[in-house]
Design a protein around this motif. Structure first.
Motif, PDB file in Angstrom:
ATOM      1  N   LYS A 291     -23.204  41.642  -5.998  1.00 23.08           N
ATOM      2  CA  LYS A 291     -23.031  41.147  -7.360  1.00 23.08           C
ATOM      3  C   LYS A 291     -21.665  40.474  -7.533  1.00 23.08           C
ATOM      4  CE  LYS A 291     -26.075  44.531  -9.590  1.00 23.08           C
ATOM      5  NZ  LYS A 291     -26.157  45.632 -10.595  1.00 23.08           N
ATOM      6  N   VAL A 292     -21.652  39.348  -8.259  1.00 20.04           N
ATOM      7  CA  VAL A 292     -20.397  38.673  -8.587  1.00 20.04           C
ATOM      8  C   VAL A 292     -19.692  39.485  -9.673  1.00 20.04           C
ATOM      9  CG1 VAL A 292     -19.337  36.588  -9.504  1.00 20.04           C
ATOM     10  CG2 VAL A 292     -21.285  36.402  -7.933  1.00 20.04           C
ATOM     11  N   LYS A 293     -18.471  39.921  -9.366  1.00 19.10           N
ATOM     12  CA  LYS A 293     -17.698  40.725 -10.319  1.00 19.10           C
ATOM     13  C   LYS A 293     -16.894  39.854 -11.271  1.00 19.10           C
ATOM     14  CE  LYS A 293     -15.703  44.386  -8.571  1.00 19.10           C
ATOM     15  NZ  LYS A 293     -14.854  45.238  -7.690  1.00 19.10           N
ATOM     16  N   ALA A 294     -16.472  38.692 -10.786  1.00 17.16           N
ATOM     17  CA  ALA A 294     -15.666  37.766 -11.594  1.00 17.16           C
ATOM     18  C   ALA A 294     -15.604  36.429 -10.876  1.00 17.16           C
ATOM     19  CB  ALA A 294     -14.261  38.327 -11.812  1.00 17.16           C
ATOM     20  N   TRP A 295     -15.115  35.412 -11.586  1.00 17.01           N
ATOM     21  CA  TRP A 295     -14.947  34.078 -11.009  1.00 17.01           C
ATOM     22  C   TRP A 295     -13.492  33.641 -11.122  1.00 17.01           C
ATOM     23  CZ3 TRP A 295     -18.693  31.309  -8.536  1.00 17.01           C
ATOM     24  CH2 TRP A 295     -20.029  31.694  -8.743  1.00 17.01           C
ATOM     25  N   LEU A 296     -13.010  32.936 -10.110  1.00 14.46           N
ATOM     26  CA  LEU A 296     -11.764  32.188 -10.222  1.00 14.46           C
ATOM     27  C   LEU A 296     -12.155  30.737 -10.486  1.00 14.46           C
ATOM     28  CD1 LEU A 296     -10.609  34.747  -8.734  1.00 14.46           C
ATOM     29  CD2 LEU A 296      -8.976  33.174  -7.675  1.00 14.46           C
ATOM     30  N   LEU A 297     -11.730  30.233 -11.616  1.00 14.75           N
ATOM     31  CA  LEU A 297     -12.087  28.875 -12.022  1.00 14.75           C
ATOM     32  C   LEU A 297     -10.909  27.957 -11.710  1.00 14.75           C
ATOM     33  CD1 LEU A 297     -13.720  29.830 -15.444  1.00 14.75           C
ATOM     34  CD2 LEU A 297     -14.850  29.518 -13.227  1.00 14.75           C
ATOM     35  N   MET A 298     -11.070  27.142 -10.680  1.00 14.75           N
ATOM     36  CA  MET A 298      -9.974  26.320 -10.159  1.00 14.75           C
ATOM     37  C   MET A 298     -10.123  24.849 -10.536  1.00 14.75           C
ATOM     38  SD  MET A 298      -8.519  28.840  -8.594  1.00 14.75           S
ATOM     39  CE  MET A 298      -7.222  27.930  -7.784  1.00 14.75           C
ATOM     40  N   GLN A 299     -10.893  24.578 -11.586  1.00 17.90           N
ATOM     41  CA  GLN A 299     -11.151  23.194 -11.982  1.00 17.90           C
ATOM     42  C   GLN A 299      -9.852  22.444 -12.271  1.00 17.90           C
ATOM     43  OE1 GLN A 299     -12.970  25.758 -12.933  1.00 17.90           O
ATOM     44  NE2 GLN A 299     -15.093  25.227 -12.571  1.00 17.90           N
ATOM     45  N   GLY A 300      -9.779  21.260 -11.729  1.00 11.65           N
ATOM     46  CA  GLY A 300      -8.619  20.403 -11.960  1.00 11.65           C
ATOM     47  C   GLY A 300      -7.567  20.477 -10.876  1.00 11.65           C
ATOM     48  N   LEU A 301      -7.654  21.473  -9.998  1.00  8.45           N
ATOM     49  CA  LEU A 301      -6.635  21.606  -8.951  1.00  8.45           C
ATOM     50  C   LEU A 301      -6.680  20.426  -7.990  1.00  8.45           C
ATOM     51  CD1 LEU A 301      -4.423  23.551  -7.897  1.00  8.45           C
ATOM     52  CD2 LEU A 301      -6.172  24.554  -6.391  1.00  8.45           C
ATOM     53  N   GLY A 302      -7.874  20.090  -7.532  1.00  9.60           N
ATOM     54  CA  GLY A 302      -8.005  18.969  -6.601  1.00  9.60           C
ATOM     55  C   GLY A 302      -7.703  17.633  -7.239  1.00  9.60           C
ATOM     56  N   SER A 303      -8.216  17.423  -8.455  1.00  6.11           N
ATOM     57  CA  SER A 303      -8.012  16.130  -9.111  1.00  6.11           C
ATOM     58  C   SER A 303      -6.540  15.893  -9.450  1.00  6.11           C
ATOM     59  CB  SER A 303      -8.866  16.031 -10.372  1.00  6.11           C
ATOM     60  OG  SER A 303      -8.548  17.067 -11.283  1.00  6.11           O
ATOM     61  N   SER A 304      -5.823  16.961  -9.832  1.00  7.37           N
ATOM     62  CA  SER A 304      -4.397  16.800 -10.135  1.00  7.37           C
ATOM     63  C   SER A 304      -3.605  16.453  -8.883  1.00  7.37           C
ATOM     64  CB  SER A 304      -3.840  18.073 -10.772  1.00  7.37           C
ATOM     65  OG  SER A 304      -3.901  19.167  -9.870  1.00  7.37           O
ATOM     66  N   LEU A 305      -4.014  17.016  -7.744  1.00  8.00           N
ATOM     67  CA  LEU A 305      -3.359  16.677  -6.482  1.00  8.00           C
ATOM     68  C   LEU A 305      -3.681  15.238  -6.089  1.00  8.00           C
ATOM     69  CD1 LEU A 305      -1.747  17.432  -3.950  1.00  8.00           C
ATOM     70  CD2 LEU A 305      -3.828  18.453  -3.005  1.00  8.00           C
ATOM     71  N   GLN A 306      -4.906  14.834  -6.318  1.00  9.57           N
ATOM     72  CA  GLN A 306      -5.324  13.474  -5.970  1.00  9.57           C
ATOM     73  C   GLN A 306      -4.502  12.432  -6.737  1.00  9.57           C
ATOM     74  OE1 GLN A 306      -9.577  13.145  -6.331  1.00  9.57           O
ATOM     75  NE2 GLN A 306      -9.695  11.993  -4.419  1.00  9.57           N
ATOM     76  N   GLN A 307      -4.171  12.741  -7.974  1.00 11.77           N
ATOM     77  CA  GLN A 307      -3.409  11.813  -8.805  1.00 11.77           C
ATOM     78  C   GLN A 307      -1.984  11.606  -8.309  1.00 11.77           C
ATOM     79  OE1 GLN A 307      -3.724  13.428 -12.761  1.00 11.77           O
ATOM     80  NE2 GLN A 307      -5.934  13.067 -12.886  1.00 11.77           N
ATOM     81  N   ARG A 308      -1.518  12.515  -7.443  1.00 12.70           N
ATOM     82  CA  ARG A 308      -0.155  12.386  -6.912  1.00 12.70           C
ATOM     83  C   ARG A 308      -0.089  11.432  -5.722  1.00 12.70           C
ATOM     84  NH1 ARG A 308       1.460  18.596  -6.197  1.00 12.70           N
ATOM     85  NH2 ARG A 308       3.361  17.674  -5.328  1.00 12.70           N
ATOM     86  N   ASN A 309      -1.262  10.979  -5.250  1.00 13.75           N
ATOM     87  CA  ASN A 309      -1.332   9.980  -4.169  1.00 13.75           C
ATOM     88  C   ASN A 309      -0.564  10.407  -2.920  1.00 13.75           C
ATOM     89  OD1 ASN A 309      -2.901   8.064  -5.659  1.00 13.75           O
ATOM     90  ND2 ASN A 309      -1.050   7.505  -6.794  1.00 13.75           N
ATOM     91  N   LEU A 310      -0.763  11.647  -2.515  1.00 17.19           N
ATOM     92  CA  LEU A 310      -0.076  12.172  -1.330  1.00 17.19           C
ATOM     93  C   LEU A 310      -0.944  12.112  -0.079  1.00 17.19           C
ATOM     94  CD1 LEU A 310       1.490  15.366  -2.965  1.00 17.19           C
ATOM     95  CD2 LEU A 310       2.650  13.221  -2.459  1.00 17.19           C
ATOM     96  N   ALA A 311      -2.251  11.975  -0.259  1.00 18.19           N
ATOM     97  CA  ALA A 311      -3.178  12.050   0.868  1.00 18.19           C
ATOM     98  C   ALA A 311      -3.226  10.739   1.638  1.00 18.19           C
ATOM     99  CB  ALA A 311      -4.568  12.426   0.377  1.00 18.19           C
ATOM    100  N   SER A 312      -3.200  10.825   2.956  1.00 18.78           N
ATOM    101  CA  SER A 312      -3.319   9.641   3.803  1.00 18.78           C
ATOM    102  C   SER A 312      -4.772   9.320   4.112  1.00 18.78           C
ATOM    103  CB  SER A 312      -2.552   9.850   5.113  1.00 18.78           C
ATOM    104  OG  SER A 312      -3.035  11.000   5.796  1.00 18.78           O
TER     105      SER A 312
END
Length: 217
Positions: A139-160
């Protein structure tokens, strides 16, 4: 397989996987690292700290996604709703298996796994959600909601190269630190989870995105 300095990002040790394999999850068990591979039952063992490949193994799964350990067995996922325990001391045979459910829904696309505080933490592929799962009941006891973590990193234009999904969870047992990253992400985040009002519209909307693929119990 590679070892990276957490503070600087410098690659300290690296062992390539042959091009016929798509390396997936890895975990430390005893004095070795165990890695499984996508779309196959094949796995590889590496010595620590030189990361030399020292053996191979096969799991009962036809597809390898995530892997962790409860310090007695290896615990693996295959992208379905199932999590499977296998015993390295007995030919990697299945010890037990659970189906992960949240309410009346089976949660599929279980990917990266990590054992934390007696729970299995599993990210759901194609989402920015991490399920905290009871290893006894599924059974799932709880969720970690990480929405926006990837998109905020993408906006920093650090990925090659183009960034892909969130799929990295690591737990520092000694210092009780949680780290999150993703495929082709140029950064690793240290995360301190904070409580959220589960009844709020924002939380309800974010949680719905965790149900990428489900089926009735």
């Amino acid at each position: 397989m590679r070892m990276v300095d957490l503070e600087t990002g410098k690659v300290l040790q690296k062992t390539p996987v042959d091009s016929q394999w798509f390396g997936e999850g890895a975990t430390r068990f005893g004095d070795k690292l165990y890695q499984i591979t996508w779309l196959t039952s094949q796995g590889f063992m590496y010595s620590i700290p030189d990361l030399k490949q020292v053996g191979k193994f096969n799991t009962p799964l036809k597809d390898g996604w995530g892997i962790t350990t409860d310090d007695k067995y290896l615990v693996v996922s295959d992208g379905s709703d199932k999590i499977t325990w296998v015993d390295p001391a007995n030919g990697f045979k299945t010890v037990k298996q659970i189906s992960v459910v949240d309410g009346n829904q089976r949660i599929e696309y279980l990917n990266e796994l990590e054992f934390i505080g007696g729970e299995i933490w599993a990210n759901v592929w194609q989402s920015e959600c991490i399920a905290r799962i009871c290893p006894d009941t599924g059974k799932v006891k709880a969720w970690l909601l990480m929405q926006g973590l990837g998109s905020s990193l993408q906006q920093r234009n650090l990925a090659s190269v183009p960034m892909d999904v969130l799929n990295g969870i690591a737990w520092d047992h000694q210092r009780q630190r949680l780290f999150i990253t993703g495929k082709q992400w140029p950064r690793v985040f240290q995360v301190v989870p904070q409580p959220l009002d589960a009844s709020s519209p924002e939380a309800q909307q974010a949680k719905q995105s965790c149900y990428v693929k489900t089926s009735p119990v």
